[in-house]
Design a protein around this motif. Structure first.
Motif, PDB file in Angstrom:
ATOM      1  N   VAL A 173       0.830  -1.206   0.000  1.00  0.00           N
ATOM      2  CA  VAL A 173       0.000   0.000   0.000  1.00  0.00           C
ATOM      3  C   VAL A 173       0.866   1.258   0.000  1.00  0.00           C
ATOM      4  CG1 VAL A 173      -1.686   1.319   1.362  1.00  0.00           C
ATOM      5  CG2 VAL A 173      -1.986  -1.110   1.054  1.00  0.00           C
ATOM      6  N   SER A 338      -5.012   6.766   2.572  1.00  0.00           N
ATOM      7  CA  SER A 338      -4.061   5.728   2.171  1.00  0.00           C
ATOM      8  C   SER A 338      -3.254   5.235   3.366  1.00  0.00           C
ATOM      9  CB  SER A 338      -3.129   6.263   1.073  1.00  0.00           C
ATOM     10  OG  SER A 338      -2.307   7.310   1.556  1.00  0.00           O
ATOM     11  N   CYS A 341      -5.530   2.854   5.141  1.00  0.00           N
ATOM     12  CA  CYS A 341      -5.637   1.598   4.397  1.00  0.00           C
ATOM     13  C   CYS A 341      -4.459   0.675   4.696  1.00  0.00           C
ATOM     14  CB  CYS A 341      -5.716   1.891   2.898  1.00  0.00           C
ATOM     15  SG  CYS A 341      -5.827   0.418   1.872  1.00  0.00           S
ATOM     16  N   ILE A 345      -5.483  -3.243   5.730  1.00  0.00           N
ATOM     17  CA  ILE A 345      -5.552  -4.158   4.589  1.00  0.00           C
ATOM     18  C   ILE A 345      -5.182  -5.581   4.967  1.00  0.00           C
ATOM     19  CG2 ILE A 345      -3.178  -3.638   3.820  1.00  0.00           C
ATOM     20  CD1 ILE A 345      -4.301  -3.953   0.937  1.00  0.00           C
ATOM     21  N   LEU A 353     -11.893  -5.223   0.872  1.00  0.00           N
ATOM     22  CA  LEU A 353     -11.739  -3.789   0.651  1.00  0.00           C
ATOM     23  C   LEU A 353     -12.218  -3.388  -0.742  1.00  0.00           C
ATOM     24  CD1 LEU A 353      -8.312  -2.882   2.322  1.00  0.00           C
ATOM     25  CD2 LEU A 353     -10.617  -2.525   3.200  1.00  0.00           C
ATOM     26  N   THR A 398      -9.155   4.476   0.626  1.00  0.00           N
ATOM     27  CA  THR A 398      -9.126   3.469   1.683  1.00  0.00           C
ATOM     28  C   THR A 398      -9.378   2.071   1.141  1.00  0.00           C
ATOM     29  OG1 THR A 398     -10.009   5.129   3.203  1.00  0.00           O
ATOM     30  CG2 THR A 398     -10.065   2.858   3.943  1.00  0.00           C
ATOM     31  N   GLY A 399     -10.234   1.968   0.134  1.00  0.00           N
ATOM     32  CA  GLY A 399     -10.612   0.658  -0.373  1.00  0.00           C
ATOM     33  C   GLY A 399      -9.978   0.280  -1.701  1.00  0.00           C
ATOM     34  N   GLY A 402      -6.214   1.422  -2.457  1.00  0.00           N
ATOM     35  CA  GLY A 402      -5.270   0.791  -1.543  1.00  0.00           C
ATOM     36  C   GLY A 402      -5.146  -0.700  -1.744  1.00  0.00           C
TER      37      GLY A 402
END
Length: 511
Positions: A173, A338, A341, A345, A353, A398-399, A402
């Protein structure tokens, strides 16, 4: 030899302390790779809009001095378009060159020499005004684009290959993290209070050369990728030494076993080129999903959001001199998302995600379409639209954004990874160029309802990801590949299961 998916006792004994030790060992190299990788790309993407007016004035003044006439508007627009689009064209060329260069010279050497291109670009930009040559800006943009094409492709591969399985999502990430950091710093540096002025715009463009210089000086102190040393160079001693340098002292035999297993499976397979990858049946569904993930990121509507943001900000009553600060706020939100994330993750996994992220984006885009259509009806609606825009950016970072970067290198083995990432980054650069060319016409035709197109694309991709993408969190490359073999060889598996159920997996895993 340990069993698949079984963690070494050292790794299960005290997970928190191991995470801390490995993180401290990996962090310096992750920083060095990021600062000379996607950071430069992010900086260039956000920075170029700030000096645009000054560069156009510079082109006009230079043209008058050379030809004793004022440049016409069409020619000026064409020259500016060349300067902007050259970055994407050169990025595409750099991407398709990265596979050959990394296979021949290794990722470490490629990145070191790649930095020389950005340093040369920085000098070209820095002295362009003094030399009264707008052609030097164009040359610098080409060199910088090629640098970003090579750097972004190798950055993701390098980070994935130096990371242990339990930290692979977290470290991968950082590819997005450094890209967003570059965007934020590009927006900050471009403010009129700093370098976004008539006299300092050459310095604004040239300052990105510092990042290349940092990586050029520091990268020689770090090792080559352990998997590259073992699987392509056959250097077991060098591989073990690299693992100890990156992960600290300890027994890393589990990681070596995974690499040896992958090497044994692919030892008769030389590194694939793009055409061979496209023909390989054992990687068919991985390739389908790679294309789905990359294309969906381009068609998720996030670029459209930034395009519309300025209009929404103006409608809300913000003056032109305040809008750059609000845009900076959006960039900071993406940067912070980010970071968040990277910490979630490896807990929730890539698949979750992606599914939750794109699902929420569909709902948010439909809300945004409604608010933008009604923003002239209610005085408070533009402010609500701004809140929705910020929310959408946070959900995306975030999803989907990432999770996509760690996922792409995990789907492929060492022999096919370079070509796979060449395909993904090529699609990225082509998509960036094409969307930039056609999106204004789509907006002109559909207005705010253009977001419904993105809702359709995301919905189709959500179904494909839900149906075909397995979770890759905490799995070795070969474990992931065996899961895909049930899709790639589905008919043969069904036939073999009927003939001999006791050996139902034999044909599925045979390549």
């Amino acid at each position: 030899m340990r069993q698949q998916g079984q963690e070494h006792p050292e790794h299960t004994k005290n997970l928190s302390s191991i995470f801390q030790v490995q993180y401290r060992k990996l962090f310096p190299m992750i920083f060095v790779l990021g600062i000379g990788g996607t950071f430069s790309y992010g900086f260039q993407v956000s920075m170029i809009s700030y000096p645009s007016m000054y560069i156009k004035n510079f082109i006009n003044d230079t043209w008058q001095e050379r030809y004793h006439s004022v440049i016409d508007e069409q020619t000026l627009t064409l020259l500016w378009s060349f300067i902007v689009s050259t970055f994407s064209i050169a990025g595409f060329l750099g991407t398709i060159s990265s596979r050959y260069l990394s296979a021949k010279y290794g990722k470490k050497k490629c990145l070191m020499f790649n930095n020389l291109l950005l340093i040369a670009a920085a000098f070209s930009w820095g002295f362009s005004k003094m030399a009264k040559s707008f052609e030097m800006i164009l040359i610098g943009r080409f060199l910088c684009g090629f640098n970003s094409g090579v750097g972004c492709s190798l950055h993701g591969q390098y980070v994935a290959e130096i990371s242990p399985k339990k930290l692979r999502g977290f470290t991968s990430v950082t590819v997005l993290f450094f890209a967003n950091m570059g965007k934020c710093l590009g927006q900050i540096a471009g403010l009129s209070e700093l370098l976004g002025t008539e006299s300092l715009w050459p310095l604004l463009m040239a300052i990105s050369g510092i990042a290349a210089l940092v990586q050029l000086v520091t990268l020689p102190f770090f090792p080559e990728s352990p998997s590259y040393l073992l699987m392509q160079k056959g250097d077991m001693e060098g591989c073990q030494k690299a693992l100890k340098q990156l992960w600290g002292e300890g027994n890393h035999q589990g990681a070596v076993d995974d690499m040896e297993k992958e090497q044994a499976t692919t030892k008769k397979i030389k590194p694939m080129n793009v055409l061979e990858l496209l023909k390989d049946r054992s990687l068919r569904f991985q390739l389908y999903l790679l294309i789905t993930v990359v294309v969906t990121m381009q068609l998720s509507g996030i670029n459209a959001i930034y395009f519309y943001a300025f209009d929404v900000f103006r409608t809300a009553g913000f003056t032109e001199d305040r809008i750059p600060y609000i845009s900076l706020g959006a960039g900071i939100c993406e940067f912070c998302a980010s970071i968040m994330c990277s910490f979630i993750i490896d807990k929730f996994g890539r698949r979750m995600l992606l599914l939750w992220g794109y699902g929420l984006m569909v709902l948010t885009l439909m809300v945004l379409t409604t608010t933008l259509s009604l923003q002239h009806q209610f005085f408070w609606m533009p402010y609500f639209s701004i809140a929705v825009i910020f929310l959408l950016i946070i959900i995306f970072a975030t999803g989907p954004a990432g999770a996509s970067f760690p996922l792409m290198p995990e789907l492929f083995t060492q022999s096919s990874r370079s070509s796979a990432l060449v395909i993904s980054m090529s699609l990225h650069w082509v998509g960036l160029y094409v969307i930039g060319m056609i999106f204004p016409y789509v907006v002109k035709s559909l207005g705010t309802f253009c977001f419904l197109i993105f809702v359709g694309f995301i919905s189709i991709s959500w179904i494909l990801i839900y149906r075909f993408l397995p979770e890759t969190k905490g799995k070795s490359v070969m474990e992931i590949k065996e899961e895909f073999n049930h899709l790639n060889f589905r008919k043969k598996c069904v036939q073999d299961m009927g003939e001999n159920p006791s050996e139902k997996y034999t044909s599925c895993t045979k390549l």
